[in-house]
Write an enzyme that holds these catalytic residues in place. Sequence first.
Site, PDB file in Angstrom:
ATOM      1  N   VAL A 176      41.611  36.282  38.702  1.00 51.36           N
ATOM      2  CA  VAL A 176      42.230  36.339  37.369  1.00 51.36           C
ATOM      3  C   VAL A 176      41.159  36.179  36.279  1.00 51.36           C
ATOM      4  O   VAL A 176      41.207  36.850  35.237  1.00 51.36           O
ATOM      5  CB  VAL A 176      43.328  35.257  37.219  1.00 51.36           C
ATOM      6  CG1 VAL A 176      44.007  35.378  35.867  1.00 51.36           C
ATOM      7  CG2 VAL A 176      44.359  35.377  38.342  1.00 51.36           C
ATOM      8  N   VAL A 233      53.966  32.129  35.576  1.00 53.63           N
ATOM      9  CA  VAL A 233      55.208  32.613  36.206  1.00 53.63           C
ATOM     10  C   VAL A 233      55.261  34.136  36.094  1.00 53.63           C
ATOM     11  O   VAL A 233      55.154  34.684  34.996  1.00 53.63           O
ATOM     12  CB  VAL A 233      56.462  32.001  35.536  1.00 53.63           C
ATOM     13  CG1 VAL A 233      57.723  32.485  36.252  1.00 53.63           C
ATOM     14  CG2 VAL A 233      56.405  30.484  35.530  1.00 53.63           C
ATOM     15  N   LYS A 277      50.351  27.382  38.055  1.00 49.17           N
ATOM     16  CA  LYS A 277      51.735  26.888  38.167  1.00 49.17           C
ATOM     17  C   LYS A 277      51.834  25.637  39.015  1.00 49.17           C
ATOM     18  O   LYS A 277      52.676  24.764  38.775  1.00 49.17           O
ATOM     19  CB  LYS A 277      52.659  27.978  38.703  1.00 49.17           C
ATOM     20  CG  LYS A 277      52.223  28.619  40.006  1.00 49.17           C
ATOM     21  CD  LYS A 277      51.391  29.844  39.765  1.00 49.17           C
ATOM     22  CE  LYS A 277      50.692  30.302  41.037  1.00 49.17           C
ATOM     23  NZ  LYS A 277      50.211  31.652  41.007  1.00 49.17           N
ATOM     24  N   ALA A 312      45.205  39.781  16.804  1.00 50.33           N
ATOM     25  CA  ALA A 312      45.017  38.327  16.638  1.00 50.33           C
ATOM     26  C   ALA A 312      44.565  37.977  15.222  1.00 50.33           C
ATOM     27  O   ALA A 312      44.756  36.851  14.766  1.00 50.33           O
ATOM     28  CB  ALA A 312      43.994  37.827  17.636  1.00 50.33           C
ATOM     29  N   GLY A 336      47.806  39.729  40.759  1.00 48.60           N
ATOM     30  CA  GLY A 336      46.685  40.664  40.671  1.00 48.60           C
ATOM     31  C   GLY A 336      45.834  40.368  39.450  1.00 48.60           C
ATOM     32  O   GLY A 336      46.264  39.687  38.514  1.00 48.60           O
ATOM     33  N   LYS A 338      57.084  28.020  40.286  1.00 46.80           N
ATOM     34  CA  LYS A 338      57.460  28.877  39.151  1.00 46.80           C
ATOM     35  C   LYS A 338      58.914  28.630  38.740  1.00 46.80           C
ATOM     36  O   LYS A 338      59.227  28.580  37.539  1.00 46.80           O
ATOM     37  CB  LYS A 338      57.240  30.345  39.533  1.00 46.80           C
ATOM     38  CG  LYS A 338      55.766  30.676  39.762  1.00 46.80           C
ATOM     39  CD  LYS A 338      55.612  32.000  40.494  1.00 46.80           C
ATOM     40  CE  LYS A 338      54.157  32.360  40.711  1.00 46.80           C
ATOM     41  NZ  LYS A 338      53.983  33.464  41.659  1.00 46.80           N
ATOM     42  N   GLY A 394      53.196  36.495  36.827  1.00 50.79           N
ATOM     43  CA  GLY A 394      51.971  37.212  36.452  1.00 50.79           C
ATOM     44  C   GLY A 394      52.045  37.868  35.091  1.00 50.79           C
ATOM     45  O   GLY A 394      52.123  37.193  34.062  1.00 50.79           O
TER      46      GLY A 394
HETATM   47  P1  NDP Z   1      40.225  32.654  42.717  1.00 47.21           P
HETATM   48  O1  NDP Z   1      40.030  31.794  43.911  1.00 47.21           O
HETATM   49  O2  NDP Z   1      40.036  34.115  42.847  1.00 47.21           O
HETATM   50  O3  NDP Z   1      39.292  32.135  41.531  1.00 47.21           O
HETATM   51  C1  NDP Z   1      39.007  30.795  41.305  1.00 47.21           C
HETATM   52  C2  NDP Z   1      37.577  30.709  40.834  1.00 47.21           C
HETATM   53  O4  NDP Z   1      37.292  29.366  40.458  1.00 47.21           O
HETATM   54  C3  NDP Z   1      36.565  31.087  41.932  1.00 47.21           C
HETATM   55  O5  NDP Z   1      35.597  31.939  41.394  1.00 47.21           O
HETATM   56  C4  NDP Z   1      35.971  29.738  42.312  1.00 47.21           C
HETATM   57  O6  NDP Z   1      34.648  29.824  42.753  1.00 47.21           O
HETATM   58  C5  NDP Z   1      36.039  29.000  40.997  1.00 47.21           C
HETATM   59  N1  NDP Z   1      35.968  27.554  41.143  1.00 47.21           N
HETATM   60  C6  NDP Z   1      36.464  26.777  42.127  1.00 47.21           C
HETATM   61  N2  NDP Z   1      36.197  25.466  41.886  1.00 47.21           N
HETATM   62  C7  NDP Z   1      35.516  25.440  40.729  1.00 47.21           C
HETATM   63  C8  NDP Z   1      34.935  24.396  39.949  1.00 47.21           C
HETATM   64  N3  NDP Z   1      35.020  23.120  40.320  1.00 47.21           N
HETATM   65  N4  NDP Z   1      34.286  24.720  38.826  1.00 47.21           N
HETATM   66  C9  NDP Z   1      34.179  26.019  38.436  1.00 47.21           C
HETATM   67  N5  NDP Z   1      34.694  27.042  39.132  1.00 47.21           N
HETATM   68  C10 NDP Z   1      35.349  26.761  40.253  1.00 47.21           C
HETATM   69  O7  NDP Z   1      41.683  32.321  42.181  1.00 47.21           O
HETATM   70  P2  NDP Z   1      42.652  33.261  41.302  1.00 47.21           P
HETATM   71  O8  NDP Z   1      41.890  33.889  40.215  1.00 47.21           O
HETATM   72  O9  NDP Z   1      43.457  34.113  42.195  1.00 47.21           O
HETATM   73  O10 NDP Z   1      43.662  32.172  40.725  1.00 47.21           O
HETATM   74  C11 NDP Z   1      43.314  31.346  39.634  1.00 47.21           C
HETATM   75  C12 NDP Z   1      44.580  30.656  39.139  1.00 47.21           C
HETATM   76  O11 NDP Z   1      45.503  31.644  38.699  1.00 47.21           O
HETATM   77  C13 NDP Z   1      45.330  29.848  40.202  1.00 47.21           C
HETATM   78  O12 NDP Z   1      45.915  28.739  39.585  1.00 47.21           O
HETATM   79  C14 NDP Z   1      46.394  30.812  40.679  1.00 47.21           C
HETATM   80  O13 NDP Z   1      47.521  30.150  41.212  1.00 47.21           O
HETATM   81  C15 NDP Z   1      46.741  31.492  39.386  1.00 47.21           C
HETATM   82  N6  NDP Z   1      47.345  32.803  39.494  1.00 47.21           N
HETATM   83  C16 NDP Z   1      46.789  33.752  40.290  1.00 47.21           C
HETATM   84  C17 NDP Z   1      47.325  35.011  40.340  1.00 47.21           C
HETATM   85  C18 NDP Z   1      46.743  36.078  41.197  1.00 47.21           C
HETATM   86  O14 NDP Z   1      47.319  37.173  41.241  1.00 47.21           O
HETATM   87  N7  NDP Z   1      45.628  35.857  41.852  1.00 47.21           N
HETATM   88  C19 NDP Z   1      48.523  35.356  39.553  1.00 47.21           C
HETATM   89  C20 NDP Z   1      49.030  34.280  38.724  1.00 47.21           C
HETATM   90  C21 NDP Z   1      48.450  33.054  38.713  1.00 47.21           C
HETATM   91  P3  NDP Z   1      34.359  30.025  44.329  1.00 47.21           P
HETATM   92  O15 NDP Z   1      34.956  31.344  44.686  1.00 47.21           O
HETATM   93  O16 NDP Z   1      32.892  29.999  44.421  1.00 47.21           O
HETATM   94  O17 NDP Z   1      35.048  28.876  45.015  1.00 47.21           O
HETATM   95  N1  HSE Z   2      50.267  34.123  44.913  1.00 35.91           N
HETATM   96  C1  HSE Z   2      51.078  34.492  43.799  1.00 35.91           C
HETATM   97  C2  HSE Z   2      52.023  35.602  44.204  1.00 35.91           C
HETATM   98  C3  HSE Z   2      50.194  34.946  42.676  1.00 35.91           C
HETATM   99  O1  HSE Z   2      51.847  36.181  45.275  1.00 35.91           O
HETATM  100  O2  HSE Z   2      52.960  35.865  43.469  1.00 35.91           O
HETATM  101  C4  HSE Z   2      50.968  35.122  41.392  1.00 35.91           C
HETATM  102  O3  HSE Z   2      51.387  33.913  40.876  1.00 35.91           O
END
Ligand code: NDP
Ligand code: HSE
Length: 436
Positions: A14, A132, A105, A33, A302, A205, A134
């Site tokens: 994300v 919630v 969430k 904005a 995504g 969510k 996405g």
């Molecule tokens: P990812 O695992 O892809 O990204 C998380 C990132 O945070 C990684 O690059 C990770 O690095 C980094 N990270 C971990 N620990 C630390 C730290 N202590 N300091 C700095 N960076 C750190 O997760 P997502 O992008 O998929 O998800 C992020 C959030 O968004 C979550 O809360 C998820 O539930 C939410 N979300 C995700 C969606 C999705 O479609 N993926 C949709 C809606 C919400 P490293 O990889 O090196 O560990």
């Molecule tokens: N893991 C979650 C899903 C990401 O599959 O819907 C979006 O919140």
Amino acid sequence: MKPIKVGLLGIGTVGSGTFNVLKRNQEEIMRRAGRAIQIAMVADLNTERARELTKGECEVVADANLVVSHPDIDIVIELIGGYGIAKDLVMKAIANGKHVVTANKALLATHGTEIFQAAQAKGVMVAFEASVAGGVPIIKALREGLTANRIEWIAGIINGTTNFILSEMRDKGLDFDVVLKEAQRLGYAEADPTFDIEGIDAAHKATIMSAIAFGIPVQFDKAYVEGITKLQASDIRYAEQLGYRIKLLGISKRTPKGIELRVHPTLIPAKRLIANVEGAMNAVVVQGDAVGPTLYYGKGAGSEPTASAVIADLVDITRLATADPEHRVPHLAFQPDAMTDIPILPMSEVTTSYYLRMRVADQPGVLADVTRILADSTISIDAMLQKEPSEGEQQTDIIILTHQTQEKNVIAAIGKIEALSTVAGQVTKIRLEHLN
Ligand code: NDP
Ligand code: HSE
């Protein structure tokens, strides 16, 4: 006016989408904005990858604490996930007077009350549209667009991973594990995919939506949670034969006794729009007393779809940065001193319809015994399907759809049915919602 400065924590799925969309659409976003939005700092454990992604356009650090305490940063975007370090960082950012945008969430459903109170006290925003569904702007719809309504119920397909798994299993006959791996590859799944398949993510969510819809605190610990891991292909097939689809639904409903808050596989009539939501798409139906039913549909997971919601929050905060904190849209839609403590009902008190599948001996009187037990428990039958036993088999499946009844009645009746000597094993129970 000088740009609003943003610190991004976590540039994974994300985070990278947010960086890219903000850059690609910067002019359009600035026109909306009224001010440029600039990601000035990025924190990620993998600084090498973060530098590659950001191409020297901002400062990259490994320690996220440097971002939340940096005096130049106005807004912190938390995209690390989980309740550990993410909570510390969000609380520190708030304490330092920064606005926060998060897609987390899990964090809000479990620690939302503490976080919103801290933000309220400090006069900063915590925005969470991406948490919630996405990219679907359901938080904005519930909090602002439907503000005239007394919300009666919400039912949503709010986990893309499980909807993707159910769709691919049904349409292509693929195995659960194969489809889950593909969902992980596509960036839909949580870091720990059991959150998806066991219904926890959907419950996070649903908890957030219930707070906004009913003006109650976030109470994930009171949600009923059941995932898709025990679903059998035969149930998906039988449901189809009866004119239903099985979806993992997050449901929150106002009743005279309290609020139902539950996530479980659910039969939905195949003719409902929401029953036809496939793949990683999400859809939420909201029933308001004035507007009636409304449906919100789109990509629930995504990189860029979620970034779309994160950036919408950034724009909202940019527009609000100068507004009086007491007169902003409240975090949970209701004014903090106007929240109520309507109880969340235990599952035994929930009223819904049921799909029951049982394996029975193919002999006279079995069906009569089963229907007598249901009648004695005041459970009325809506439809029934009895399969012909396969060649040489002595047992067959009976599927019964019930009218609405309380969960405790069904549990008691199932106990009696399972005790019949003509019934083999356990009765499969899947809840059914007509959503009309
Ligand atoms: P990812 O695992 O892809 O990204 C998380 C990132 O945070 C990684 O690059 C990770 O690095 C980094 N990270 C971990 N620990 C630390 C730290 N202590 N300091 C700095 N960076 C750190 O997760 P997502 O992008 O998929 O998800 C992020 C959030 O968004 C979550 O809360 C998820 O539930 C939410 N979300 C995700 C969606 C999705 O479609 N993926 C949709 C809606 C919400 P490293 O990889 O090196 O560990
Ligand atoms: N893991 C979650 C899903 C990401 O599959 O819907 C979006 O919140």
